[in-house]
Design a protein around this motif. Structure first.
Motif, PDB file in Angstrom:
ATOM      1  N   GLU A   1      -3.446   0.480  -3.527  1.00 52.95           N
ATOM      2  CA  GLU A   1      -3.239  -0.889  -3.069  1.00 52.95           C
ATOM      3  C   GLU A   1      -2.908  -1.776  -4.267  1.00 52.95           C
TER       4      GLU A   1
ATOM      5  N   PRO B   1      -8.040  -2.110   4.055  1.00 50.30           N
ATOM      6  CA  PRO B   1      -7.048  -1.220   3.437  1.00 50.30           C
ATOM      7  C   PRO B   1      -7.653  -0.399   2.305  1.00 50.30           C
ATOM      8  N   GLY B   2      -7.377   0.903   2.323  1.00 48.58           N
ATOM      9  CA  GLY B   2      -7.867   1.784   1.277  1.00 48.58           C
ATOM     10  C   GLY B   2      -9.307   2.212   1.432  1.00 48.58           C
TER      11      GLY B   2
ATOM     12  N   SER C   1      -4.607   6.532  -1.186  1.00 47.93           N
ATOM     13  CA  SER C   1      -3.737   5.363  -1.140  1.00 47.93           C
ATOM     14  C   SER C   1      -3.888   4.548  -2.411  1.00 47.93           C
TER      15      SER C   1
ATOM     16  N   ASP D   1      -9.491   4.303   5.855  1.00 47.61           N
ATOM     17  CA  ASP D   1      -8.158   3.711   5.715  1.00 47.61           C
ATOM     18  C   ASP D   1      -7.218   3.957   6.888  1.00 47.61           C
TER      19      ASP D   1
ATOM     20  N   GLN E   1       0.840  -1.197   0.000  1.00 48.85           N
ATOM     21  CA  GLN E   1       0.000   0.000   0.000  1.00 48.85           C
ATOM     22  C   GLN E   1       0.875   1.247   0.000  1.00 48.85           C
TER      23      GLN E   1
ATOM     24  N   VAL F   1      -5.503  -5.564  -2.640  1.00 48.35           N
ATOM     25  CA  VAL F   1      -4.828  -6.490  -1.734  1.00 48.35           C
ATOM     26  C   VAL F   1      -5.859  -7.390  -1.080  1.00 48.35           C
TER      27      VAL F   1
END
Length: 562
Positions: free
Chosen positions: A167, A389-390, A165, A408, A145, A181
């Protein structure tokens, strides 16, 4: 009964914040930018469900292609401004799987640590777009990331900040790298030894029962012959102790996490659940024992999940708990020690959020073994956090699903996580009822909104301050603001429609008059309130809590008077 409505704690557009402030709240005499005053800023990066204010600053990050190991790509970071910002800070962080190969001259020399590389630059921005390019090289396969943050250093207002971000899952051959991810299940991160960053534990641990164990949990058998033990730890970045340029690196044990010992008693046999338990409070230690049916167990490993008994958990986009598995032990008998087992690095923020809720649990102010005194033992309802994530789905909690949504980088701020948990706690105290809240979208911590908004948001702020024994709020991007105030404080509106005034009045009442917040919470569980006035004028005296000269003096100090 008033109809329950969603409660949204604001996230600064792109900055992932739980409360909102304006520049003047920082005690400066600098006037707010004309564009911000006129409300013409339109940058938004938060999810549609968030009630985040629109921002005058934004940032986007993108790669010209997805590199495999050994390949390079160009990372383009676009900083967009809709107002003049004399001292903006741009921070870019790369994961360990990527390295900076070349960069624009204005960026600082890359700094490397266990979390990868980071570089930064101070910018004087005028309305328009500034572009920064960085050549990156993929050096390892796996989830990765890239993060970019922009903020007004002098006025860290969520309306003057942005986060983005990228990923990707780096592959080993050309064309094998994918977008996104998948980190819901992963192996423990390999760490040679614990690093710096462990904070001193609380000097006094409140005497509160531990969270109830999972239904299938079992204590080690008295005649157990085989045990597997060790310590579960997490490396994460913390806004508490950091700044806009770099957050504080932490290496700490994970408390009260559910843990399972899996194994195959015989080679080629079926996988079995051998034992269950929880990591130790404050030290992350585990010791799982079972009575084997053979002289040695062919293979065994430990799995940790982002759930504490049945009382709180962190789930991914699909509602599944995160799981980290240790390496396998072969042909074991007696006692085997795994040493330090580290949470999968892609799950780091999930484990940080889980462990943050543990801090609230031990001082939650309940007379039962549940989160709130309104719930009886055996009928507790949990607190659930959704993060991935993200994520741009945050930052808020809603009454209809009773779930906290964190964006995030929200888990980097423990104050943000506990603020949202404060909303969930109030919902439990009120047994699912919620006051009809007005003029709260958006709301700002230092500005008057409404009595109902000042009460619900002020209580959530107070829960955070009470948990960490401070009055400083930290944002996910590392910026912070001390919200301590009295009658001489400028830049903070007066009265009970301002959540900062309500929050600081509450923590002072709890600490200086009530001897803690246990009695106050018990009162709230009996009689729900729609405003701070109702809490103080009507319900406190009816429940036997002091509203005399000392209590009224506290309110007067924080510009509230009834």
């Amino acid at each position: 009964m008033l109809k329950p409505v969603p409660l949204i704690a604001l996230v600064g557009a792109g900055a992932c914040l739980a409360v909102t402030v304006v520049p003047s709240a920082f005690g400066t005499d600098a006037p707010a930018d004309a564009a911000a005053k006129a409300g013409t800023c339109t940058i938004r990066s938060a999810d549609k469900h968030s009630e985040a204010p629109l921002s005058c600053l934004g940032v986007t990050a993108s790669l010209d292609h997805l590199p495999a190991v050994g390949e390079q790509a160009t990372l383009t970071v676009d900083v967009k401004a809709q107002a003049d910002v004399k001292n903006a800070g741009l921070s870019v962080q790369l994961p360990p799987a990527l390295r900076i190969a070349d960069k624009d001259d204005g960026l600082t020399a890359p700094k490397k640590d266990d979390f990868g590389q980071r570089t930064s630059q101070k910018l004087a921005l005028a309305p328009g777009t500034r572009t920064v390019e960085i050549k990156v090289k993929a050096v390892a396969a796996g989830p990765a990331q890239i993060q970019a943050d922009i903020s007004d250093i002098d006025h860290p207002d969520p309306r003057r900040a942005g986060h983005d971000s990228v990923e990707l899952t780096v592959g080993t051959s050309k064309g094998s790298t994918d977008k996104g991810v998948s980190v819901s299940k992963g192996r423990a991160t390999k760490v040679q030894r614990p690093g710096p960053g462990t904070r001193a534990p609380r000097k006094v641990t409140p005497k509160t029962p531990a969270p109830a164990k999972a239904a299938d949990a079992s204590a080690p058998a008295a005649n157990a012959q085989t045990c597997v033990n060790g310590t579960f730890r997490n490396r994460f970045q913390s806004a508490e102790g950091g700044n806009w340029e770099a957050k504080a690196n932490r290496d700490e044990p994970v408390s009260n996490a559910n843990v399972t010992l899996w194994g195959k008693p015989t080679a080629g046999g079926a996988t079995r659940k051998l034992a269950t338990g929880m990591t130790g409070n404050g030290n992350g230690k585990f010791n799982l024992c079972y009575t084997p049916t053979t002289s040695t167990t062919s293979v065994a490993w430990v799995e940790f999940r982002t759930q504490a008994g049945r009382m709180w958990s962190v789930v991914d986009y699909n509602g599944n708990q995160y799981a980290t598995s240790s390496y396998a032990l072969n042909n074991i008998s007696g006692t085997a020690n795994l040493g330090n087992v580290y949470a999968n690095e892609g799950q780091s923020r999930a484990w940080h959020a889980l462990d943050t809720l543990n801090k609230l649990w031990w001082n939650r102010g309940s007379t039962t073994n549940c989160w709130a005194s309104s719930e009886q033992d055996g009928r507790c309802t949990p607190i659930t956090v959704q993060w991935y994530p993200g994520s741009t789905d945050g930052t808020y909690w809603t009454t209809n699903e009773d779930k906290i949504h964190l964006a995030d980088n929200d888990p980097d701020s423990e104050h943000t996580t506990v603020h949202e948990a404060g909303h969930a706690l109030m919902g439990k105290l009120y047994r699912g009822w919620w006051p009809q809240v007005s003029n709260c979208s958006p709301h700002y911590v230092n500005r008057a909104s409404s009595a109902s908004c000042g009460w619900t948001e002020g209580f959530a702020d107070a829960v955070s301050f009470h948990t960490f024994n401070d009055t400083t709020y930290y944002w996910g991007n590392g910026a912070s603001m001390n919200l301590a105030n009295d009658r001489s404080t400028s830049g903070i509106d007066q009265g009970d429609a301002c959540e900062a005034r309500v929050a600081t009045a509450l923590v002072d009442l709890w600490s200086q008059v009530d001897g803690g917040w246990l009695k106050s919470n018990a009162m709230m569980a009996r009689n729900p309130q729609s405003s701070f006035r109702e809490y103080f004028v009507t319900d406190r005296p009816a429940y036997g809590l002091d509203t005399g000269s000392k209590a009224r003096g506290i309110l007067w100090k924080h510009t509230i008077w009834y």
